[in-house]
Design an enzyme around this catalytic site. Structure first.
Site, PDB file in Angstrom:
ATOM      1  CE  LYS A 168      11.994   6.093  -2.440  1.00  0.00           C
ATOM      2  NZ  LYS A 168      11.269   4.851  -2.084  1.00  0.00           N
ATOM      3  CD  GLU A 220       8.504   4.942  -4.244  1.00  0.00           C
ATOM      4  OE1 GLU A 220       9.693   4.980  -4.634  1.00  0.00           O
ATOM      5  OE2 GLU A 220       8.180   4.474  -3.129  1.00  0.00           O
ATOM      6  CG  ASP A 245       5.223   3.194  -1.249  1.00  0.00           C
ATOM      7  OD1 ASP A 245       4.588   2.404  -0.549  1.00  0.00           O
ATOM      8  OD2 ASP A 245       6.230   3.795  -0.801  1.00  0.00           O
ATOM      9  CE  LYS A 269       7.793   1.483   1.198  1.00  0.00           C
ATOM     10  NZ  LYS A 269       7.341   2.829   1.620  1.00  0.00           N
ATOM     11  N   GLY A 297      11.213  -0.006   1.427  1.00  0.00           N
ATOM     12  CA  GLY A 297      11.679  -0.095   2.806  1.00  0.00           C
ATOM     13  C   GLY A 297      11.003   0.963   3.648  1.00  0.00           C
TER      14      GLY A 297
HETATM   15  O1  OSB Z   1       7.860   6.126   0.553  1.00  0.00           O
HETATM   16  O2  OSB Z   1       9.277   4.597   0.327  1.00  0.00           O
HETATM   17  C1  OSB Z   1       8.761   5.462   1.025  1.00  0.00           C
HETATM   18  C2  OSB Z   1      10.656   5.734   4.321  1.00  0.00           C
HETATM   19  C3  OSB Z   1       9.619   5.986   5.186  1.00  0.00           C
HETATM   20  C4  OSB Z   1       8.344   6.109   4.698  1.00  0.00           C
HETATM   21  C5  OSB Z   1       8.098   5.977   3.339  1.00  0.00           C
HETATM   22  C6  OSB Z   1       9.124   5.708   2.455  1.00  0.00           C
HETATM   23  C7  OSB Z   1      10.447   5.619   2.954  1.00  0.00           C
HETATM   24  C8  OSB Z   1      11.607   5.452   2.102  1.00  0.00           C
HETATM   25  C9  OSB Z   1      12.855   4.912   2.747  1.00  0.00           C
HETATM   26  O3  OSB Z   1      11.683   5.817   0.960  1.00  0.00           O
HETATM   27  C10 OSB Z   1      13.209   3.566   2.273  1.00  0.00           C
HETATM   28  C11 OSB Z   1      14.312   2.990   3.125  1.00  0.00           C
HETATM   29  O4  OSB Z   1      15.456   3.417   2.960  1.00  0.00           O
HETATM   30  O5  OSB Z   1      14.026   2.121   3.970  1.00  0.00           O
HETATM   31 MG    MG Z   2       7.539   5.457  -1.425  1.00  0.00          MG
END
Ligand code: OSB
Ligand code: MG
Length: 375
Positions: A168, A220, A245, A269, A297
């Protein structure tokens, strides 16, 4: 003191910490750069058992509208006083106390998730079993922060070679098409996705039409964090599936998004949606629409990471999640178990509850605040 009903857990004490872990690599997304992961860690105690969870709120409300200061105060002054000294036989008995409060999804999730861990441990069962999952390992990809095109290509190739099952790329206006073109050229067959963290508007439809040419698995959260409707409009204009998300904080949000074709993939999440029970309802409503989900995450420590991994064992988690190896984020984690993926598979911790245990000596060195609360 009221007698504890048989089988119920009386919450005797809570410990609320603020923890800061330096990141191995600073993480940049459309909204800013993070160099340290700063998070609240909650421990609930009953019958000599401890349940743990971390909150996913950032210090400032830049990803969503919750912040560390605001949520911590809410947890300390409202949620914990509601549950301390009371007994609960299951997470379903705890939920009605949290549900009436508007917003504060991340704060509620932290409390609910800590109770799930406590409950699972009291029953001697892994969390996944109580959630209804069966997998022994979950498929994972990586989320690469914003960096130069050259650096991102190198990191994408490296992680692909390590076996991560989806790459990603974080994008933002001015840092999108050239980046995706270069990574796609280097990895013609890889499962590639992009995450815009709400940084575009419908005026950018042309960019998303151009992204249709790169065979992305999904795009996303391209548009505003609180706008499902515009995503439906965008989905009507492009072929690549949209994955939401930020927009999805409940099963009701998810139902509305899927009914209007605002998303064809769902990022869950657990820390964003108020806890495991709501995460499971989102999982179920998505399954009813035959829409795949995957586990997002928030750069969690081993505590939050373990919760995510257990959740991702449910059957409609049909795409690789973001719960990659802890060593990608931290030189040392606050749990003793190593949460490391091999060949794109993250083993589910075994043992009761979330299956990981705090490394108290190290935790102490990275804790900036500790509060002990009793009834
Ligand atoms: O949008 O998924 C997201 C991290 C911090 C805030 C938002 C996002 C993210 C990530 C990291 O994409 C996902 C991870 O490696 O934990
Ligand atoms: Mg995201």
């Amino acid at each position: 003191m009221p007698a504890t009903p048989p089988g119920a857990l009386r919450i005797e004490e809570a410990t609320l910490r603020v923890v800061g872990l330096p990141l191995v690599t600073p993480f940049t997304i459309a909204t800013g750069t993070m160099t340290d992961k700063i998070f609240p860690l909650l421990t609930l105690r009953a019958d000599g058992i401890e349940g743990h969870a971390e909150g996913v709120m950032d210090p400032l409300p830049d990803y969503l509208d919750e912040s560390l200061v605001g949520s911590l105060d809410f947890v300390r002054t409202v949620l914990l006083p509601q549950i301390l000294g009371r007994s609960f036989a299951s997470p379903a008995e705890l939920e009605p106390l949290l549900a009436p409060w508007r917003g504060f999804y991340m704060a509620k999730a932290m409390v609910e998730m800590a109770f799930w861990d406590l409950w699972a441990k009291s029953l001697g069962l892994p969390l996944k079993t109580l959630l209804g999952g069966t997998r022994a390992a979950v498929e994972v990809g990586v989320s690469l922060g914003i960096a130069s095109v050259e650096q991102t290509v190198a990191r994408a190739v490296d992680h692909h070679a390590q076996g991560y099952r989806r790459i990603k790329l974080k994008i933002k206006p001015g840092h999108d098409l050239a980046l995706v073109r270069a990574v796609r050229q280097a990895l013609p067959e890889a499962h590639l996705t992009v995450d815009a963290n709400s940084s575009y508007t419908l005026a950018d439809t042309g960019i998303f039409r151009a992204l249709d040419g790169f065979g992305l698995d999904y795009i996303e959260q391209p548009l505003a964090w609180d706008d499902i409707h515009d995503h439906a409009t965008l989905q009507g204009r492009i072929a690549t599936p949209i994955c939401l998300d930020e927009c999805l904080r409940s099963a009701a949000d998810t139902r509305k998004a899927l009914q209007t074709d605002a998303a064809r993939v769902v990022n869950i999440k657990v820390g964003r949606v108020g806890g495991h029970a709501e995460a499971r309802r989102i999982h179920d409503v998505s399954a009813a629409f035959d829409v795949p989900v995957w586990c997002g995450g928030m750069l969690e420590s081993g505590i939050g990471r373990a919760h995510n991994i257990h959740l991702a064992t449910l059957p409609n988690f049909r795409k690789p999640g973001d719960t990659s190896s802890a060593s990608r984020y931290f030189t040392r984690d606050i749990v003793q178990e190593k949460l490391e993926a091999t060949g794109g598979l993250m083993p589910v911790p075994t043992g009761p509850g979330i299956g990981v245990t705090l490394d108290h000596d190290f935790l102490q060195t990275v804790t900036s605040q500790v509060e002990r609360l009793r009834p």
